[in-house]
Design an enzyme around this catalytic site. Structure first.
Site, mmCIF file in Angstrom:
data_model
loop_
_atom_site.group_PDB
_atom_site.id
_atom_site.type_symbol
_atom_site.label_atom_id
_atom_site.label_comp_id
_atom_site.label_asym_id
_atom_site.label_seq_id
_atom_site.Cartn_x
_atom_site.Cartn_y
_atom_site.Cartn_z
ATOM 1 N N TYR A 132 31.500 -92.267 -2.336
ATOM 2 C CA TYR A 132 32.309 -92.575 -1.317
ATOM 3 C C TYR A 132 33.624 -92.669 -1.551
ATOM 4 O O TYR A 132 34.086 -92.468 -2.736
ATOM 5 C CB TYR A 132 32.072 -94.222 -1.230
ATOM 6 C CG TYR A 132 30.815 -94.732 -0.426
ATOM 7 C CD1 TYR A 132 29.773 -93.700 -0.087
ATOM 8 C CD2 TYR A 132 30.356 -96.147 -0.295
ATOM 9 C CE1 TYR A 132 28.441 -94.123 0.385
ATOM 10 C CE2 TYR A 132 29.219 -96.332 0.229
ATOM 11 C CZ TYR A 132 28.311 -95.480 0.733
ATOM 12 O OH TYR A 132 27.185 -95.996 1.339
ATOM 13 N N GLY A 169 27.923 -97.262 15.328
ATOM 14 C CA GLY A 169 28.865 -97.912 16.451
ATOM 15 C C GLY A 169 28.073 -97.718 17.991
ATOM 16 O O GLY A 169 28.446 -98.149 18.824
ATOM 17 N N SER A 210 23.761 -99.144 8.327
ATOM 18 C CA SER A 210 23.996 -98.865 10.121
ATOM 19 C C SER A 210 23.137 -99.534 11.000
ATOM 20 O O SER A 210 22.239 -99.148 11.798
ATOM 21 C CB SER A 210 23.592 -97.297 10.119
ATOM 22 O OG SER A 210 23.976 -96.518 11.306
ATOM 23 N N PRO A 211 23.255 -100.894 10.890
ATOM 24 C CA PRO A 211 22.453 -101.778 11.820
ATOM 25 C C PRO A 211 22.764 -101.721 13.197
ATOM 26 O O PRO A 211 22.219 -102.130 14.116
ATOM 27 C CB PRO A 211 22.961 -103.075 11.209
ATOM 28 C CG PRO A 211 24.054 -102.985 10.599
ATOM 29 C CD PRO A 211 24.273 -101.685 9.968
ATOM 30 N N LEU A 212 24.288 -101.036 13.550
ATOM 31 C CA LEU A 212 24.482 -100.662 14.770
ATOM 32 C C LEU A 212 24.357 -99.077 15.188
ATOM 33 O O LEU A 212 24.935 -98.626 15.958
ATOM 34 C CB LEU A 212 25.716 -101.338 15.121
ATOM 35 C CG LEU A 212 26.109 -102.749 15.032
ATOM 36 C CD1 LEU A 212 27.707 -103.058 15.063
ATOM 37 C CD2 LEU A 212 25.160 -103.380 15.981
ATOM 38 N N LEU A 260 25.395 -99.203 19.302
ATOM 39 C CA LEU A 260 24.979 -100.418 19.577
ATOM 40 C C LEU A 260 26.088 -101.467 19.561
ATOM 41 O O LEU A 260 25.891 -102.415 20.035
ATOM 42 C CB LEU A 260 23.760 -100.828 18.880
ATOM 43 C CG LEU A 260 22.666 -100.044 18.849
ATOM 44 C CD1 LEU A 260 21.700 -100.552 17.875
ATOM 45 C CD2 LEU A 260 22.077 -99.858 20.284
ATOM 46 N N GLY A 261 27.639 -100.890 19.663
ATOM 47 C CA GLY A 261 28.419 -101.757 19.544
ATOM 48 C C GLY A 261 29.422 -101.699 20.575
ATOM 49 O O GLY A 261 30.507 -101.933 20.691
ATOM 50 N N GLY A 262 28.700 -101.501 21.744
ATOM 51 C CA GLY A 262 29.581 -101.463 22.909
ATOM 52 C C GLY A 262 30.383 -99.869 23.223
ATOM 53 O O GLY A 262 31.401 -99.946 23.729
#
Length: 327
Positions: A55, A215, A210-212, A217-219
């Site tokens: 990273y 991004g 990456s639960p969204l 699923l984050g709007g």
């Protein structure tokens, strides 16, 4: 966070239900902002900090561990520090993979960058099927005996990789893998087929990255319209939006209908899945971190879950393989 700490798989280690992911540190989140996020997470009860040896590649590989090493003094005992080994970290022929050489050298290098004497959770970043499990476990056991590693985890493994790894560990009377970190969210539910059942069978914790979905699923549609999209306008989210724009629009309308931010809803769904121990989040601001904390503290109703399941159905008949597709 008001939610209690939970055990990481069959280990005695207790972690918060949210882990602060650091993949954005360096290039997207600069050091002053990263330090604010780390301090805010710790003050909010988040004790799991997840990183990797590669990273920070936007600056140079290992930069993120170096940043954490500058932040950790005085806080080390409050943090469950997780890093990873296996990705390429240099140009040499042995600078990647899960050979004993690279595992031991990678651990030593991470410890130097992190300025600490131990890694709480040392995760194999990807499976390396060119190396035997006997070699891998010998290297891991050496590091555990030396006190440099407390627990071993995996990331991005298939279900049968988890089984092979754990059976090899069992033959040597080793603890083996205590957690698997996998991609899992409303849009990407492949883990339900074999990875989650394998983790459950071997009493491994499940950490979700990456639960969204980057991004998505984050709007994302609202942010694109407002001109505020950053992460969700590129990478995995941008590619998926080309195919899933209609359902994402329905999702954002559903979230508006129940009066919750899309990022909260997507994260709350992941945290409500029975096998999931914690979700590794990558906020760029304290406000985004606070939204994730709200998601952890406010579970979805059964009705909301049912509506989401209709929008984002599981694979096949649902559940694990082979029942998901067998007649």
């Amino acid at each position: 966070m008001s939610a209690p700490y939970v055990r990481l798989g069959r280990s005695g280690l207790r972690v918060s239900r949210l882990g602060l992911g650091t993949v954005n540190f360096g290039g997207r989140v600069e050091e002053p902002e990263a330090r604010l996020l780390l301090d805010h997470a710790l003050a909010s009860g988040i004790n799991l900090v997840d990183t990797a040896d590669m990273y920070g590649w936007r600056v140079h590989r290992g930069y993120t561990e170096e940043l954490l090493g500058r932040w950790l003094p005085g806080k080390r005992d409050q943090v469950v520090l997780a890093t990873k080994v296996g990705n390429r970290t240099g140009d040499g022929p042995n600078d990647e993979g899960l050979s004993a050489h690279h595992i031991v050298a990678g651990c030593e290098a991470s410890l130097r960058r992190l300025r600490t004497d131990r890694i709480d959770l040392f995760q194999m970043h990807h499976v390396d099927r060119t190396v035997g499990w006997e070699e891998i476990w010998e290297a891991m056991e050496l590091l555990v005996r030396q006190g440099k590693v407390r627990y071993v985890g995996s990331s991005n493994f298939a279900g049968w990789d988890l089984a092979m790894a754990q059976e090899a560990a069992n033959r040597g009377s080793r603890l083996g893998i205590v957690s698997e970190q996998c991609l899992y969210n409303l849009l990407t539910r492949h883990a339900e087929l074999e990875v989650l059942p394998a983790a459950e069978a071997y009493r491994m914790g499940v950490l979700v990255w990456s639960p969204l979905h980057g991004g998505l699923l984050g709007g994302v549609l609202r942010k694109l319209a407002d001109g505020t999209a950053v992460k969700s306008a590129q990478g995995r989210a941008a590619l998926a939006l080309e195919t899933h724009r209609e359902v994402v629009g329905e999702y954002e309308r559903l979230c508006a209908d129940i009066g919750r931010d899309p990022a909260e809803v997507g994260l709350a769904w992941v945290l409500g899945r029975a096998p999931v121990t914690a979700a590794v989040i990558g906020p760029r601001t304290p406000a985004q971190l606070d939204g994730a904390i709200r998601a952890a503290e406010r579970p979805l109703s059964d009705e909301d879950v049912d509506r989401l399941e209709k929008l984002f159905p599981p694979i096949g008949r649902g559940g694990s393989a082979p029942d998901a597709w067998a007649v």
